[in-house]
Design an enzyme around this catalytic site. Structure first.
Site, PDB file in Angstrom:
ATOM      1  N   GLY A  11       0.856  -1.186   0.000  1.00 51.28           N
ATOM      2  CA  GLY A  11       0.000   0.000   0.000  1.00 51.28           C
ATOM      3  C   GLY A  11       0.886   1.227   0.000  1.00 51.28           C
ATOM      4  N   TYR A  37       1.054   9.444  14.845  1.00 52.15           N
ATOM      5  CA  TYR A  37       2.248   8.605  14.993  1.00 52.15           C
ATOM      6  C   TYR A  37       3.518   9.421  15.208  1.00 52.15           C
ATOM      7  CZ  TYR A  37      -0.618   5.627  11.790  1.00 52.15           C
ATOM      8  OH  TYR A  37      -1.595   4.917  11.143  1.00 52.15           O
ATOM      9  N   CYS A  81      -7.839  23.736  17.064  1.00 51.16           N
ATOM     10  CA  CYS A  81      -7.686  24.006  18.494  1.00 51.16           C
ATOM     11  C   CYS A  81      -7.210  22.784  19.254  1.00 51.16           C
ATOM     12  CB  CYS A  81      -9.011  24.494  19.062  1.00 51.16           C
ATOM     13  SG  CYS A  81      -9.628  25.862  18.103  1.00 51.16           S
ATOM     14  N   GLU A  82      -6.012  22.336  18.968  1.00 51.61           N
ATOM     15  CA  GLU A  82      -5.371  21.202  19.639  1.00 51.61           C
ATOM     16  C   GLU A  82      -3.880  21.466  19.553  1.00 51.61           C
ATOM     17  OE1 GLU A  82      -6.675  18.050  20.588  1.00 51.61           O
ATOM     18  OE2 GLU A  82      -8.715  18.335  19.848  1.00 51.61           O
TER      19      GLU A  82
END
Ligand SMILES: *Cc1c(COP(=O)(O)O)cnc(C)c1O
Length: 416
Positions: free
Chosen positions: A277, A318, A344-345
């Site tokens: 993939g 990750y 907002c993080e």
């Protein structure tokens, strides 16, 4: 090898300047390169030469219809993990008998859908799933072609979230359980044993875990043959890594050579399925984004861009590293910076601790986002998903329209 590169200080995808796309389509925008997808597919296909093999592209890496279509035209089969992915590959005209269905949690509806479509086989991951598949097949008056996915308990030496072949992972069945399950399956009316499968993780940068896994699977093939169970195919899964930064993953030819050597030494002639993939799609895509603001910070500056974790989750999920480059280098002062989005993080970052020459309004490209990019996107903060474009030589096609905010709440209802 990919087809993104600078020509006289302007970043191109094949023969198209990326700024042309940004101006016509806007940002953020994913850009895929057809030539790169094709090259990567052939890099897996060619080294297997006359050895019977199928390349079943892992749809979950990038399920855009145009991406699937490009691969389908080259003769690719598909590895799917849901009924939705089955619909997608059928929509591009895939032959169902070149589709394999993986995943730990197949629903009754998905099993029915797969059996009615006529997929080549289902990779089973538990005894409960074997019982369910048998019952569904009997109900339909069919026999389900099955393989068991073996968990060979080898350490793929990758990020823990994408390691799948360790005993403690939820995937596959142990070699001991497999013997018992194959024997049970052999006595069932609703299933037909066709093969064995294995997929130990993603973004592997070493070849040894692949070799160890194959040896263990072949031990099991022999043990099965001793009890009278013979198989037709061997599914080696995906997992070959790509270069994001300074990794040195085996290239598909080295990988193929190592696998073929083991198969030949062990006298195995089973047809092989590969499910790459990331190695096909990863370096075939970039994400174009524009700098909205530059905000000075205590240690380094924040380069606030118009893309965010909702468009590209890998850095937040990750701590993945993606190269960020200027599409038209030359403007702005070199600065130490974090490239962050408007969400907002604090986990909303694209790249941290970089040294970049950028100014407000500049166009940046986030590289190696063709796999596990747009497929993992969300509408968090009511942000429409970006557009996607496929470059093909000197031309390009919009292969996904930018979402509108009205589409985002089209499925919602207010109370009466
Ligand atoms: C995710 C997955 C793949 C593809 O993995 P890549 O690392 O992207 O090559 C292949 N097979 C199975 C069963 C998978 O779950």
């Amino acid at each position: 090898m990919d087809h993104f590169g600078y020509r006289e200080d302007r970043l191109f995808a094949e023969d198209v300047a990326l700024e042309t796309i940004a101006e016509a389509i806007g940002t953020p925008c994913y850009v895929y390169s057809r030539a790169t997808l094709e090259r990567h597919y052939r890099a897996f296909d060619e080294p297997f030469g006359n050895y019977p093999h199928h390349i079943c592209y892992a749809v979950k890496a990038n399920d855009n219809l145009a991406v699937l279509q490009v691969l389908q035209r080259l003769g690719a089969g598909f590895d799917i993990v849901s009924g939705g992915e089955l619909d997608r590959v059928l929509a591009v005209g895939a032959a169902p008998d070149n589709v394999v269905f993986s995943g730990v949690g197949k629903s009754v509806a998905e099993i029915k859908q797969a059996l009615c479509a006529g997929v080549r086989n289902l990779s089973l991951e538990s005894e409960a799933e074997l019982d369910r598949v048998n019952a569904v097949a009997l109900g339909l008056g069919k026999r389900a072609p099955i393989a068991f996915r073996i968990n060979p308990d080898v350490d793929p030496k990758t990020h823990p979230y994408i390691a799948t072949g360790l005993r403690e992972n939820k995937f596959g069945v142990s070699a001991t359980d497999a013997l018992h399950l194959y024997q049970r399956a052999a006595g069932m009316e609703g299933v037909c044993i066709t093969g064995i499968a294995c997929h130990i993780g993603s973004q592997l940068t070493q070849i040894t875990p692949f070799c160890d896994a194959l040896e263990r699977v072949l031990d099991l093939v022999n043990a099965l043959s001793e009890i009278g169970i013979s198989l037709q195919h061997l599914d080696l899964g995906g997992g070959v890594g790509i270069r994001y930064c300074d990794e040195n993953p085996p290239d598909p030819a080295q990988y193929a050579k190592a696998m073929l050597e083991i198969l030949q030494r062990r006298g195995c002639t089973l047809a092989v399925t590969l499910e790459p993939g990331r190695a096909i799609a990863g370096n075939a895509g970039v994400l174009l984004t524009r700098v909205e603001y530059i905000k000075p910070g205590p240690d380094r500056d924040f380069v606030i861009v118009d893309t965010a974790m909702n468009d590209l989750l890998r850095p937040a999920l990750y701590q993945a590293w993606h190269e960020v480059v200027a599409v038209n280098p030359g403007s702005g002062e070199p600065r130490n910076c974090d490239v962050v989005g408007p969400i907002c993080e604090s986990g909303d970052f694209i790249a941290r601790g970089r040294h970049l020459a950028v100014a407000q309004g500049d166009l940046l490209a986030v590289r190696s986002v063709g796999a596990y990019g747009l497929v993992m996107s969300s509408n968090y903060n009511a942000r429409p998903r970006p557009a996607a474009v496929m470059v093909d030589g000197a031309g390009y096609h919009v292969v996904r329209n930018r979402e509108t905010t009205a589409e985002l709440f089209a499925h919602e209802k207010m109370l009466p």
